[in-house]
Scaffold this motif. Structure first.
Motif, short mmCIF file in Angstrom:
data_model
loop_
_atom_site.label_atom_id
_atom_site.label_comp_id
_atom_site.label_asym_id
_atom_site.label_seq_id
_atom_site.Cartn_x
_atom_site.Cartn_y
_atom_site.Cartn_z
N CYS A 124 -1.00 -3.85 -10.30
CA CYS A 124 -0.72 -4.08 -8.89
C CYS A 124 -1.57 -5.26 -8.45
O CYS A 124 -2.80 -5.22 -8.58
N THR A 125 -0.92 -6.27 -8.03
CA THR A 125 -1.64 -7.44 -7.54
C THR A 125 -1.56 -7.50 -6.03
O THR A 125 -0.62 -6.97 -5.42
N TYR A 126 -2.53 -8.12 -5.45
CA TYR A 126 -2.56 -8.18 -3.99
C TYR A 126 -2.92 -9.57 -3.51
O TYR A 126 -3.62 -10.31 -4.16
N GLY A 179 -5.70 2.84 -4.80
CA GLY A 179 -5.21 4.07 -5.41
C GLY A 179 -3.80 3.92 -5.96
O GLY A 179 -3.09 2.97 -5.62
N TRP A 180 -3.44 4.84 -6.82
CA TRP A 180 -2.08 4.95 -7.34
C TRP A 180 -1.51 6.30 -6.94
O TRP A 180 -2.19 7.33 -7.04
N PHE A 181 -0.26 6.28 -6.52
CA PHE A 181 0.46 7.48 -6.13
C PHE A 181 1.79 7.48 -6.87
O PHE A 181 2.23 6.46 -7.39
N ARG A 182 2.44 8.63 -6.89
CA ARG A 182 3.77 8.69 -7.49
C ARG A 182 4.63 9.68 -6.74
O ARG A 182 4.14 10.61 -6.09
N THR A 218 -5.99 5.97 -16.95
CA THR A 218 -7.22 5.28 -16.61
C THR A 218 -6.95 4.21 -15.57
O THR A 218 -6.11 3.33 -15.79
N ILE A 219 -7.66 4.30 -14.45
CA ILE A 219 -7.52 3.30 -13.39
C ILE A 219 -8.65 2.29 -13.53
O ILE A 219 -9.78 2.63 -13.90
N SER A 220 -8.35 1.03 -13.23
CA SER A 220 -9.38 0.00 -13.26
C SER A 220 -9.01 -1.08 -12.25
O SER A 220 -7.86 -1.18 -11.84
N ARG A 221 -10.01 -1.85 -11.85
CA ARG A 221 -9.75 -2.93 -10.91
C ARG A 221 -10.48 -4.17 -11.38
O ARG A 221 -11.54 -4.10 -12.00
N ASP A 222 -9.90 -5.30 -11.09
CA ASP A 222 -10.51 -6.59 -11.38
C ASP A 222 -10.44 -7.40 -10.09
O ASP A 222 -9.40 -8.00 -9.79
N LEU A 228 -3.26 0.71 -13.94
CA LEU A 228 -3.23 2.12 -14.32
C LEU A 228 -2.71 2.18 -15.75
O LEU A 228 -1.53 1.92 -16.00
N GLN A 229 -3.60 2.46 -16.69
CA GLN A 229 -3.22 2.64 -18.08
C GLN A 229 -2.79 4.09 -18.25
O GLN A 229 -3.57 5.01 -17.98
#
Length: 123
Positions: free
Chosen positions: A22-24, A35-38, A69-73, A81-82
């Protein structure tokens, strides 16, 4: 205006992996919780994982612990989200979200949402 754009969804067999990104826009989201939702067909939206901005601490739904696994850069303006060992019940539209308040993220009341990316786990 903050714009979130998800990518990486698709069709995968059970036991397989996918990586959602997800890019912003801009760089202001360094101060945002992410966050990630579904949402699966016919079901309510549920939280999958979230990550804080200051210490990168994370939380996961019980159903995805040890598999996702969530990560941010922040330098790349990306949250990922892996997803490993995918199961058919992981099939859903996945959304990323951003809010300055971590409580809002936890409550699913984020100010900003992406348009979603579809994940289908099927043989």
């Amino acid at each position: 205006q903050v714009q979130l754009v998800e990518s990486g969804g698709g069709l995968v067999q059970p036991g397989g992996s996918l990586r959602l990104s997800c890019t912003y826009s801009e760089f202001s989201l360094v101060d945002y919780q992410l966050g990630w939702f579904r949402q699966a067909p016919g079901k309510e939206r549920e939280g999958v994982s979230c990550i804080k901005n200051r210490d990168n601490s994370t939380q996961y739904a019980d159903s995805v612990k040890c598999r996702f696994t969530i990560s941010r850069d922040n330098a790349k303006n990306t949250v990922s989200l892996q997803m490993d060992v995918l199961k058919p019940e992981d099939t859903a539209d996945y959304y990323c979200a951003a809010d300055r308040s971590y409580q809002h993220i936890l409550a699913g009341r984020a100010d900003y949402w992406g348009q979603g990316t579809q994940v289908t786990v099927s043989s």
